[in-house]
Design a protein around this motif. Sequence first.
Motif, mmCIF file in Angstrom:
data_model
loop_
_atom_site.group_PDB
_atom_site.id
_atom_site.type_symbol
_atom_site.label_atom_id
_atom_site.label_comp_id
_atom_site.label_asym_id
_atom_site.label_seq_id
_atom_site.Cartn_x
_atom_site.Cartn_y
_atom_site.Cartn_z
ATOM 1 N N ILE A 349 0.810 -1.340 0.158
ATOM 2 C CA ILE A 349 -0.122 0.003 -0.024
ATOM 3 C C ILE A 349 0.819 1.076 -0.022
ATOM 4 O O ILE A 349 1.832 1.332 0.868
ATOM 5 C CB ILE A 349 -0.970 -0.048 1.189
ATOM 6 C CG1 ILE A 349 -1.940 -1.360 1.152
ATOM 7 C CG2 ILE A 349 -1.669 1.321 1.383
ATOM 8 C CD1 ILE A 349 -2.787 -1.482 2.421
ATOM 9 N N GLY A 350 0.522 2.170 -0.986
ATOM 10 C CA GLY A 350 1.422 3.536 -0.975
ATOM 11 C C GLY A 350 2.645 3.138 -1.863
ATOM 12 O O GLY A 350 3.301 4.189 -2.358
ATOM 13 N N GLY A 351 2.982 2.024 -2.464
ATOM 14 C CA GLY A 351 4.033 2.079 -3.309
ATOM 15 C C GLY A 351 5.313 1.159 -2.728
ATOM 16 O O GLY A 351 5.369 0.959 -1.356
ATOM 17 N N SER A 352 6.318 1.149 -3.269
ATOM 18 C CA SER A 352 7.545 0.321 -3.143
ATOM 19 C C SER A 352 8.561 1.108 -2.116
ATOM 20 O O SER A 352 9.249 0.344 -1.568
ATOM 21 C CB SER A 352 8.285 -0.342 -4.338
ATOM 22 O OG SER A 352 8.837 1.087 -5.006
ATOM 23 N N ASN A 353 8.147 2.346 -1.820
ATOM 24 C CA ASN A 353 9.238 3.068 -0.976
ATOM 25 C C ASN A 353 8.548 3.274 0.535
ATOM 26 O O ASN A 353 9.118 3.766 1.379
ATOM 27 C CB ASN A 353 9.442 4.534 -1.560
ATOM 28 C CG ASN A 353 10.547 4.503 -2.466
ATOM 29 O OD1 ASN A 353 10.904 3.563 -2.818
ATOM 30 N ND2 ASN A 353 10.443 5.705 -2.930
ATOM 31 N N MET A 354 7.606 2.372 0.804
ATOM 32 C CA MET A 354 6.719 2.553 2.064
ATOM 33 C C MET A 354 7.042 1.368 3.195
ATOM 34 O O MET A 354 6.616 1.354 4.148
ATOM 35 C CB MET A 354 5.372 2.680 1.746
ATOM 36 C CG MET A 354 4.747 3.798 1.080
ATOM 37 S SD MET A 354 4.889 5.294 2.047
ATOM 38 C CE MET A 354 6.411 6.108 1.204
ATOM 39 N N PRO A 355 8.129 0.578 2.923
ATOM 40 C CA PRO A 355 8.418 -0.295 4.060
ATOM 41 C C PRO A 355 8.409 0.080 5.435
ATOM 42 O O PRO A 355 8.034 -0.026 6.393
ATOM 43 C CB PRO A 355 9.405 -1.292 3.632
ATOM 44 C CG PRO A 355 9.151 -1.012 2.137
ATOM 45 C CD PRO A 355 8.750 0.204 1.856
ATOM 46 N N VAL A 356 9.558 1.457 5.392
ATOM 47 C CA VAL A 356 9.941 1.986 6.791
ATOM 48 C C VAL A 356 8.670 2.717 7.468
ATOM 49 O O VAL A 356 8.268 2.532 8.686
ATOM 50 C CB VAL A 356 11.096 2.889 6.644
ATOM 51 C CG1 VAL A 356 10.348 4.186 5.917
ATOM 52 C CG2 VAL A 356 11.472 3.306 7.767
ATOM 53 N N MET A 357 7.711 3.218 6.677
ATOM 54 C CA MET A 357 6.468 3.826 6.987
ATOM 55 C C MET A 357 5.348 2.687 7.744
ATOM 56 O O MET A 357 4.889 3.021 8.724
ATOM 57 C CB MET A 357 5.780 4.520 6.206
ATOM 58 C CG MET A 357 6.523 5.835 5.772
ATOM 59 S SD MET A 357 6.801 6.952 7.171
ATOM 60 C CE MET A 357 7.765 7.985 6.435
ATOM 61 N N HIS A 358 5.214 1.698 7.005
ATOM 62 C CA HIS A 358 4.605 0.550 7.655
ATOM 63 C C HIS A 358 5.156 0.049 8.674
ATOM 64 O O HIS A 358 4.397 -0.630 9.763
ATOM 65 C CB HIS A 358 4.393 -0.627 6.342
ATOM 66 C CG HIS A 358 3.679 -0.086 5.282
ATOM 67 N ND1 HIS A 358 2.455 0.812 5.288
ATOM 68 C CD2 HIS A 358 3.912 -0.328 3.900
ATOM 69 C CE1 HIS A 358 1.924 1.014 4.097
ATOM 70 N NE2 HIS A 358 2.833 0.324 3.160
ATOM 71 N N LEU A 359 6.440 -0.072 8.621
ATOM 72 C CA LEU A 359 7.185 -0.821 9.853
ATOM 73 C C LEU A 359 6.868 0.331 11.112
ATOM 74 O O LEU A 359 6.712 -0.142 12.422
ATOM 75 C CB LEU A 359 8.647 -0.802 9.691
ATOM 76 C CG LEU A 359 9.624 -1.096 10.771
ATOM 77 C CD1 LEU A 359 9.268 -2.778 10.972
ATOM 78 C CD2 LEU A 359 10.879 -1.259 10.466
ATOM 79 N N ALA A 360 7.166 1.510 10.964
ATOM 80 C CA ALA A 360 6.587 2.570 12.144
ATOM 81 C C ALA A 360 5.392 2.156 12.658
ATOM 82 O O ALA A 360 4.986 2.033 13.853
ATOM 83 C CB ALA A 360 6.726 3.960 11.385
ATOM 84 N N LYS A 361 4.348 2.069 11.878
ATOM 85 C CA LYS A 361 2.731 1.770 12.261
ATOM 86 C C LYS A 361 2.887 0.146 12.942
ATOM 87 O O LYS A 361 2.217 0.211 13.940
ATOM 88 C CB LYS A 361 1.999 1.626 11.050
ATOM 89 C CG LYS A 361 0.439 1.531 11.378
ATOM 90 C CD LYS A 361 -0.340 1.729 10.397
ATOM 91 C CE LYS A 361 -2.018 1.810 10.835
ATOM 92 N NZ LYS A 361 -2.785 1.471 9.373
#
Length: 562
Positions: A349-361
């Motif tokens: 969700i949000g594209g391939s640059n978002m793992p760190v944001m998902h990790l934060a959540k």
Amino acid sequence: MKGGVKGSIFLLTASLSAAFPLAATAAGGAVEGVIEKQSINVSAIAMFLVFVLATLGITYWASRRTKSTADFYTAGGGISGFQNGLAIAGDYMSAATLLGLTALVYGKGFDGFIYAISFFVGWPIILFLMAERLRNLGKFTFADIASYRLDQTRIRTFAAFGSLTVVCFYLIVQMVGAGQLIQLLFGLEYNIAVIAVGVLMMIYVTFGGMVATTWVQIIKACLLLGGGILLMVLAFSRFGFSFESLFSQAVGAHKAGIKIMAPGSLMADPVSAVSLSLGLLFGTAGLPHIMMRFFTVPNAKEARKSVFYATGFIGFFFLVVMVLGISAIVIVGQDPQFFENGQLGGKLIGGSNMPVMHLAKAVGGDVFLGFLSAVAFATILAVVSGLALAGASAISHDLYARVIKKGSASSADEMRVTKYASVAIGLIAIVLGILFKDQNVAFLVALAFGVAASVNFPVLILSMYWPGLTTRGALWGGIAGLVSAVGLVILSPAVWVKVLGYPQAVFPYDHPAIISMSLAFLVTWLGSITDRSARACAEAAAYEEQYIRAQTGLGASEAASH
């Protein structure tokens, strides 16, 4: 080079270009720029507003301290080595460091970490070859150094346009990154986000100058380092702070298995690998907003300290990025809530640059996600402020004060032109950010580094170390580097095929530095050794005086008025 490899390299460049989310298919690396607007993230907006209010207060404070051109351009040379090291780290670590590089490690494992190191290896060159001489020879811009013993009018004009070229490409990427990041995470419209960034950038630079920009970058660096370290600790605790447990679980969770622990998949083509490496290695030493920071410290000793501290901060954060990326493989990669339609192994969700944001959540909830989102946006604000100041100084100090007015412009006139230039650059950045909204601008980062390595770096390093450099050689080589770097990128697969839609690229590689930088050095050398004019002899004779100043710093405060 196989299509899959080209797609991977293009995706890598995309990840490093800015914080804008991109989606890549597993098979061909096709890049999408479509971003779905998400619900408004209240915590992120609240934390961002706190940051904005704090930095506006700093700008007001800085404006009361900014009385002269030296204050405006270089904070009066009163920044300590430690403070400047933090500011350099803040200027260099864009949101791509947090988002893009973490995504690379998430997708490619150890290979992504090796790629991240490419952005780090240029700093020893700056530390050992350039930092001291930059501070001793320059005053406000790198053109002060390049034109020290060469023709002021022609070299400054060339240097200003070279700097503005790099600045504009970087600004486009950052503005598009800001718009798409905030559209995704804050729920704001793209154009509103771009305008907000542009307006804030103009306020920081126009009223606060280098003092405000420096402290914005210091605060941003502390937030980025602090937020990244806290996220790393929270994520690493899931594995009992055991690297063995972390890596064994990551190998089991990743679709590539044990291959993520070995290098070799990203840069399979040697020409592309060498060309990209040259651009990143020497392009760092040619970025105008980075070089400008060396004039903010009082002496060469503090300049060396600046690079030492900046190298430590940047290198440490890359280690944090590795842990975050590997942790995300396990925590994010096995949680259906972070994938479209809840299908594991699908598109994030949000594209391939978002793992760190998902990790934060995943480890800190919505509040921590909001904090990290605000940090990412603050990162872009700090970077564009530094870029705008570098561009404005090129216009006011090099073009207006030294070329047009021939050194007769008053300090007040020069500052007024700087502020006009800052507003103009801000408006141009807003317009370009809006115009490029739906365009794939990933290639612009490679172009920015390639141009810096091909235009600024050869002239700068040769002016400091080669007595035989002449005005003709510098102009010929710089122009050759600029034209070849821009031309080859336009003819590359990144633009000719993926943007312009032609079936086959004229130039088969995405990164031009291996040719453009080599050509710049060659033409500079040829133009200089074949110049037998009286002026060329005088320029060579003036090197001894320049060398003494470079080594001792005697008369450094007058470098720009030589």
